[in-house]
Design a protein around this motif. Structure first.
Motif, mmCIF file in Angstrom:
data_model
loop_
_atom_site.group_PDB
_atom_site.id
_atom_site.type_symbol
_atom_site.label_atom_id
_atom_site.label_comp_id
_atom_site.label_asym_id
_atom_site.label_seq_id
_atom_site.Cartn_x
_atom_site.Cartn_y
_atom_site.Cartn_z
ATOM 1 N N HIS A 72 -3.343 -1.216 -9.468
ATOM 2 C CA HIS A 72 -4.533 -1.505 -8.684
ATOM 3 C C HIS A 72 -5.187 -2.801 -9.131
ATOM 4 C CE1 HIS A 72 -5.912 0.694 -12.238
ATOM 5 N NE2 HIS A 72 -6.909 -0.165 -12.183
ATOM 6 N N VAL A 81 -8.390 -0.864 -5.586
ATOM 7 C CA VAL A 81 -7.477 -0.829 -4.444
ATOM 8 C C VAL A 81 -6.050 -0.999 -4.955
ATOM 9 C CG1 VAL A 81 -9.150 -1.622 -2.744
ATOM 10 C CG2 VAL A 81 -7.742 -3.291 -3.919
ATOM 11 N N MET A 128 5.026 3.326 0.336
ATOM 12 C CA MET A 128 4.256 2.355 1.119
ATOM 13 C C MET A 128 3.094 3.017 1.847
ATOM 14 S SD MET A 128 7.334 -0.082 2.370
ATOM 15 C CE MET A 128 8.420 -0.797 1.125
ATOM 16 N N ALA A 131 0.343 3.744 -0.758
ATOM 17 C CA ALA A 131 -0.360 2.551 -1.227
ATOM 18 C C ALA A 131 -1.207 1.894 -0.141
ATOM 19 C CB ALA A 131 0.641 1.527 -1.755
ATOM 20 N N TRP A 132 -0.778 2.010 1.104
ATOM 21 C CA TRP A 132 -1.442 1.215 2.125
ATOM 22 C C TRP A 132 -1.917 2.003 3.343
ATOM 23 C CZ3 TRP A 132 0.671 -1.119 6.872
ATOM 24 C CH2 TRP A 132 -0.190 -2.064 7.417
ATOM 25 N N ARG A 135 -4.902 4.675 2.952
ATOM 26 C CA ARG A 135 -6.118 4.270 2.229
ATOM 27 C C ARG A 135 -7.211 3.877 3.216
ATOM 28 N NH1 ARG A 135 -5.351 5.191 -3.383
ATOM 29 N NH2 ARG A 135 -3.099 5.352 -3.553
ATOM 30 N N GLY A 138 -8.346 0.209 2.419
ATOM 31 C CA GLY A 138 -7.364 -0.859 2.353
ATOM 32 C C GLY A 138 -6.675 -0.976 1.012
ATOM 33 N N ALA A 139 -5.827 -1.951 0.939
ATOM 34 C CA ALA A 139 -5.056 -2.208 -0.272
ATOM 35 C C ALA A 139 -4.601 -3.655 -0.250
ATOM 36 C CB ALA A 139 -3.837 -1.284 -0.335
ATOM 37 N N GLU A 140 -4.201 -4.131 -1.388
ATOM 38 C CA GLU A 140 -3.549 -5.431 -1.485
ATOM 39 C C GLU A 140 -2.060 -5.147 -1.443
ATOM 40 O OE1 GLU A 140 -4.805 -8.500 -1.451
ATOM 41 O OE2 GLU A 140 -6.795 -7.624 -1.196
ATOM 42 N N ALA A 141 -1.539 -5.036 -0.246
ATOM 43 C CA ALA A 141 -0.125 -4.714 -0.067
ATOM 44 C C ALA A 141 0.534 -5.820 0.749
ATOM 45 C CB ALA A 141 0.023 -3.373 0.657
#
Length: 157
Positions: A72, A81, A128, A131-132, A135, A138-141
């Motif tokens: 994260h 995130v 995936m 993680a994304w 959420r 959001g995420a940094e994906a």
């Protein structure tokens, strides 16, 4: 500050791409981060993470999802995130049946893995999604798709 990144792809392809990231890109990012007093690290399951005993106990899917929770970027107000790189090529990866032990064990902590539409996802797709897609904040994906024709290019070989 600690920032950790999860590397996701199937085990059967994307070796060259993962090797390039692990040998050149991530060490360069780590060096830049260190100058800013940020500890950058990454997880690549080709180096471990899921042990033989984990696999024998059916905990492989659970371990993958739990490791994503460790990766994260910390933000304000204690919000974290997920941070992930997803590499997708010609394969979808292993798709455990809804009744398979690894999916059932993961469902004890992550019940959504046995619900529609997730119950038909491969382990890579579950990573995936965890993680994304699932959420709310959001995420940094970042996802990279490889064109199948790329592997046939003589210049690449």
């Amino acid at each position: 500050v600690q920032v950790k990144l999860f590397n996701s792809s199937t085990f059967s392809d994307m070796h060259s791409e993962r090797d390039f990231l692990n040998q050149f890109v991530y060490p360069a990012v780590r060096s830049m981060c260190r100058r800013r007093r940020v500890d950058f690290s990454w997880i690549d399951f080709r180096w471990g993470g899921v042990t033989h005993s984990d696999s024998q106990a059916g905990k492989g899917v659970l371990k993958c999802l739990d490791k994503i929770d460790e990766c994260h970027i910390p933000l304000a107000n204690h919000l974290r995130v997920p941070m992930m790189i997803g590499l997708l090529g010609e394969r979808v990866g292993w798709v455990p049946e809804i009744t398979d032990r690894p999916r059932q064990i993961a469902a004890e902590r992550h019940p959504w893995v046995v619900e529609d539409p997730w119950s038909e996802y491969s382990v890579t797709a579950l990573e995936m999604a965890h993680a994304w897609l699932r959420r709310p904040y959001g995420a940094e994906a970042f996802f990279f798709l490889r064109n199948k024709d790329f592997m046939e290019d003589r210049n690449f070989k």
